[in-house]
Write an enzyme that holds these catalytic residues in place. Sequence first.
Site, PDB file in Angstrom:
ATOM      1  N   LYS A  62       0.846  -1.190   0.000  1.00 31.15           N
ATOM      2  CA  LYS A  62       0.000   0.000   0.000  1.00 31.15           C
ATOM      3  C   LYS A  62       0.882   1.241   0.000  1.00 31.15           C
ATOM      4  CE  LYS A  62      -3.935   1.923   2.658  1.00 31.15           C
ATOM      5  NZ  LYS A  62      -4.832   1.674   3.813  1.00 31.15           N
ATOM      6  N   SER A  98      -9.478   1.727   2.979  1.00 33.66           N
ATOM      7  CA  SER A  98      -8.652   2.498   2.077  1.00 33.66           C
ATOM      8  C   SER A  98      -7.649   1.660   1.297  1.00 33.66           C
ATOM      9  CB  SER A  98      -7.891   3.572   2.881  1.00 33.66           C
ATOM     10  OG  SER A  98      -7.040   2.986   3.858  1.00 33.66           O
ATOM     11  N   SER A 100      -9.798  -0.658   7.164  1.00 34.43           N
ATOM     12  CA  SER A 100      -9.219  -0.666   5.829  1.00 34.43           C
ATOM     13  C   SER A 100      -8.534  -1.976   5.459  1.00 34.43           C
ATOM     14  CB  SER A 100      -8.213   0.477   5.688  1.00 34.43           C
ATOM     15  OG  SER A 100      -8.845   1.727   5.828  1.00 34.43           O
TER      16      SER A 100
END
Length: 599
Positions: free
Chosen positions: A77, A151, A175
């Site tokens: 990420k 996210s 997330s």
Amino acid sequence: MLPAVFDLTALRALYASGAFTPLDLAETLSARIAGADPAIFITPARAGALRDAARELMERAPEPGSLPLWGVPFAVKDNIDVAGLPTTAACPAFATTAPADAAVVARLRAAGALVVGKVNLDQFATGLNGTRSPYGAPRSVFDDAYISGGSSSGSAVAVASGLCAFALGTDTAGSGRVPAAFNNLVGIKPTKGLLSARGLVPACRSLDCVSIFALTVGDAAAVRRIAEGFDPDDPYSRRGAPRPLPARPRLGVLAGAEREFYGDAETARLYDEAASRAEALGCPLVPFDYGPFREAAELLYEGPWVAERLAAIESFAAANPDALDPAVRRIVESARAFSAADAFRGQYRLEALRRRTEATWERVDALLLPTAPTTYTVEAMRADPIALNSRLGRYTNFANLLDCAAVAVPAGFRADGLPAGVTLVARAFQDDALLPLADALHRAASCGLGARRDAPLPKESRVGAEPEERLAIVVVGAHLSGMPLNRELTALGGRLLREARTAPDYRLYALPGTQPPKPGLVRVPGHAGPGLAVEVWTLDPAAFGRFAAAIPAPLGLGRITLDDGSAVPGFLCEAHAVAGAEEVTHHGGWRAYMAARAG
């Protein structure tokens, strides 16, 4: 040929066959990534860089399986640092090139894993839907009209669509779990501090967790064990002994008015079916009052914790207000309404709610919750970004505030073909204890792997609390028994397997300026030396990864050939570092050299 989606078992079998190598993997995945939705990756690894990483791995550890994650590709990420790649947090104006790997990335790379690139996210990890990024919105792998979840949007979609075997995400409000539910994946949200957050752009620093997406519980657990470990350079890193659960834990399930699916009868049906499967596995179901958990969840975005998001980027946001996504900017700027006194009042309220949850924990061992109560189209989310996003976190936002461990697993498919998931939640440091039930629930759901609904799960679950194997490592100098750094091995549970000698073509040098004194072992093909006394130790895979990640330059991990012909990972030195150093090969080993030096 690499399958369309692949778990660790399938990849290891492919490598073991000899018909596929990490170089082949680099070529295959570079092509896949180039042809994938461009919204998934912000910075894919260059094909040449991925090939170079694969080649370097094969040089330092030629045999498949010689490292616990040998040749396993993973995505990161883009709020987690990878050395040499930009960290953007999905905000181009914020981008900086990372000088070093985040702690968890370093551990995974030391264990043999290969970074395939940095993936998309809701900007500054603010959101649960995956649409708040200037780099585009990754979509559900089952219907591109629907959100991926966030996210950690790119992390989930990359795994589910076969672009990597696992991915790192983060989890503050959910997330690491919501995108798992929307893409038929497993998502592990560990206990706060179990994995180091050093090298992470914070959302809420006191709550952030590095999370793991994988196709199976076994894979996610194996990765977590390698990545975890106390980090003295992360002030939020924690030590804690694993806590057990009963073999058939009592599971808290939703009841009455707290069962809220916002009209989504199909997701409600899948939740009930998952609860029935848990009961069939021998777990008593206990209806409980979700009220205090829900009220704690509401504090995350509606209380003063939103100010912690502002604290993370305050100076940047003040100087670059137009660089923020409109929804993210609205959330972050709402923090200005809270005072320091409000922050304390929020803490008081949280502790009162925590006390109310104690009554539930006396009656249940874990909670079984919907991961998300429903899902939405990208169009609907963009039309109402705050309210709909808030609904997605109804059953996730409390977990870090109340210091819980969680594992999200697939629960099946709605009538329209979209997946839903459930999450097992327990108290801190019960991470391992949740795994057997999580794996059993996933298997009982019979819903495949990621985008492949028809793909079978591996026959062996590999989720026991103990790692499945120990890995050998050769130590040459200060880590030998009785030497100054041996405690680093024993502290990680290292066990002495045997004494040994190297093959004759190794030379040993005393590295200048090291404290405690350290040797440099260099292989010189054709050199006819005495062979050098060494020790072979073993570590479990998680400890091996931590130990390997801490090896300082110019030392590194490579294969050392012993006099019996075996090749074992161990300490080698870069050749340039021994230029001008005292050669001590004639002593026959570091211990003999140190004894001669002392005498």
